[in-house]
Design a protein around this motif. Structure first.
Motif, PDB file in Angstrom:
ATOM      1  N   ALA A 130      -5.310  -1.058   1.712  1.00 45.82           N
ATOM      2  CA  ALA A 130      -6.079   0.187   1.709  1.00 45.82           C
ATOM      3  C   ALA A 130      -5.904   0.948   0.401  1.00 45.82           C
ATOM      4  O   ALA A 130      -6.878   1.420  -0.193  1.00 45.82           O
ATOM      5  CB  ALA A 130      -5.653   1.059   2.895  1.00 45.82           C
ATOM      6  N   GLU A 132      -2.115   4.058   5.913  1.00 41.46           N
ATOM      7  CA  GLU A 132      -2.848   2.921   6.463  1.00 41.46           C
ATOM      8  C   GLU A 132      -2.677   1.739   5.522  1.00 41.46           C
ATOM      9  O   GLU A 132      -3.116   1.791   4.372  1.00 41.46           O
ATOM     10  CB  GLU A 132      -4.329   3.270   6.619  1.00 41.46           C
ATOM     11  CG  GLU A 132      -5.147   2.156   7.266  1.00 41.46           C
ATOM     12  CD  GLU A 132      -6.635   2.499   7.317  1.00 41.46           C
ATOM     13  OE1 GLU A 132      -7.406   1.667   7.830  1.00 41.46           O
ATOM     14  OE2 GLU A 132      -7.009   3.574   6.821  1.00 41.46           O
ATOM     15  N   ARG A 146      -7.295  -2.485   5.585  1.00 35.35           N
ATOM     16  CA  ARG A 146      -8.607  -2.201   6.165  1.00 35.35           C
ATOM     17  C   ARG A 146      -9.450  -3.456   6.049  1.00 35.35           C
ATOM     18  O   ARG A 146      -9.059  -4.426   5.385  1.00 35.35           O
ATOM     19  CB  ARG A 146      -9.291  -1.041   5.426  1.00 35.35           C
ATOM     20  CG  ARG A 146      -9.506  -1.290   3.932  1.00 35.35           C
ATOM     21  CD  ARG A 146     -10.006  -0.029   3.247  1.00 35.35           C
ATOM     22  NE  ARG A 146     -10.103  -0.198   1.811  1.00 35.35           N
ATOM     23  CZ  ARG A 146     -11.190  -0.634   1.169  1.00 35.35           C
ATOM     24  NH1 ARG A 146     -12.283  -0.957   1.885  1.00 35.35           N
ATOM     25  NH2 ARG A 146     -11.206  -0.758  -0.139  1.00 35.35           N
ATOM     26  N   SER A 152       0.842  -1.194   0.000  1.00 36.53           N
ATOM     27  CA  SER A 152       0.000   0.000   0.000  1.00 36.53           C
ATOM     28  C   SER A 152       0.874   1.240   0.000  1.00 36.53           C
ATOM     29  O   SER A 152       1.895   1.305   0.681  1.00 36.53           O
ATOM     30  CB  SER A 152      -0.913   0.002   1.230  1.00 36.53           C
ATOM     31  OG  SER A 152      -1.649   1.204   1.308  1.00 36.53           O
TER      32      SER A 152
END
Length: 364
Positions: A206, A165, A168, A161
């Motif tokens: 994410a 973050e 998820r 990613s």
């Protein structure tokens, strides 16, 4: 008869590949998931899409479904694998429990990693076969090798990613790692299958990296120098820490393993078969020499005996090492142990037969 058109439900052609089917399901599942879509029929449509994917994503179930849709449920029986599926076994009716796409439980639980799944795992070791001459094995050698491997993606630093973050909850399964599929049309209620979006981890990347697609690693051509110590033998391993495949989503990197291939010590092919054949016939010849039936068994064993000798002696025996002969004797011993029981029975039976027929004439 199942009158649902699963291809139309997913919006793919009948000759769609497994990758196209998975992609179509992921797109529709994201839009129709009850946690995202609040339309009254969203949940029912989501179950229908999941049911379609559960059948079309499995080669055998897809082949049976195609056969049933064609109006001939026995079309998949006994013939070659269909172009869209790969099912090659006979048609098994309704799977033993009234469900035409598998046994009790219905769906495969095999984990499948989706393109955006977040599932950190340790990278696999890479094993490279390195050929060494007899002299290199004896004195030691440093050999440069090239090999394909996965390395950590530079763009996302291995996380998969590009956002802060990294992961998820999966929007398809809500983080549970599985989805429910309605089997009411078959009278079996519901069954659960591994979520194809996250592969069962319950998490997705994410912001998937555009370079590695969210996996956190890319395919490259690796290079290394493998150092074998003096006194190396065929099959010995040299392990290089952290030079194998990078793990997914930041997982630990595997090792590079160099395996020595020393032809002078490697027993394979014709020579191995030759030693084994000699081992098989030896008990017959030894036991028959004590029972008075040696000439008969020599005649029976002549052809395999000659074949075994030829296979061994024509394998460049004058340039073989002591380890090659040791391995040959081990294979020879294996042949002896496997042939001993048959030799005992055969020689005993021949001796009894000979005594029965020749006994009355011995004193004439």
């Amino acid at each position: 008869m199942n009158d649902k058109d699963y291809y139309a439900i997913l919006g793919v052609d009948k000759d769609a590949s497994a990758k196209d089917i998975q992609k179509a399901f992921q797109q529709k599942a994201r839009k129709l998931h009850p946690d995202v879509n609040k339309e009254p029929d969203a949940e029912e449509r989501f179950k229908e899409v999941s049911e379609a994917y559960a059948v079309l994503s499995d080669e055998q179930k897809r082949a049976r479904y195609d056969a049933m849709r064609s109006g001939n449920p026995f079309a998949a029986a006994g013939g070659p694998a269909p172009a869209s599926g790969g099912y090659s076994g006979g048609y098994t009716g309704f799977g033993g429990f009234g469900f035409p796409f598998g046994g009790m439980g219905g769906f495969s639980t095999q984990r499948r990693r989706g393109a955006s799944a977040y599932n950190p795992s340790i990278g696999a070791d890479v094993v490279v076969e390195v050929k060494l001459s007899r002299e290199q094995a004896r004195d030691g050698a440093r050999v440069a090798v090239k090999y394909p491997r996965y390395e950590s993606c530079d763009n996302c630093h291995g996380s998969g990613s590009v956002a802060s973050e990294h992961h998820r909850a999966c929007p398809t399964c809500g983080g549970t790692g599985s989805i429910a599929v309605d089997l009411g049309m078959f009278g079996m209620g519901q069954a659960r299958m591994v979520c194809p979006e996250c592969g069962g981890s319950g998490k997705v990347v994410a912001d998937p990296c555009p370079v590695c697609g969210g996996e956190g690693r890319t395919r490259v051509q690796g290079e290394a120098v493998v150092e074998f110590p003096a006194g190396t033998h065929d099959g010995d391993l040299v392990r290089m820490k952290g030079r194998g495949n990078a793990g997914t989503n930041g997982g630990e990197t595997g090792d590079l393993v160099g395996r020595a291939h020393v032809s002078a010590e490697r027993l394979e092919g014709r020579a191995r078969s030759g030693f084994y054949t000699l081992g098989l016939v030896t008990p017959f010849l030894v036991l028959s020499s004590f029972s008075g039936t040696f000439s008969m068994f020599l005649l029976l064993c002549a052809i395999p005996l000659v074949m075994g000798l030829v296979m061994v002696l024509t394998d460049d025996v004058f340039h073989r090492s002591g380890l090659w002969w040791k391995r040959g004797l081990q294979v020879f011993a294996s042949g002896v142990s496997n042939g001993l029981l048959f030799a005992l029975i055969s020689v005993w039976f021949s001796s009894c037969t000979q005594a029965m027929f020749l006994g009355p004439y011995r004193y004439m």
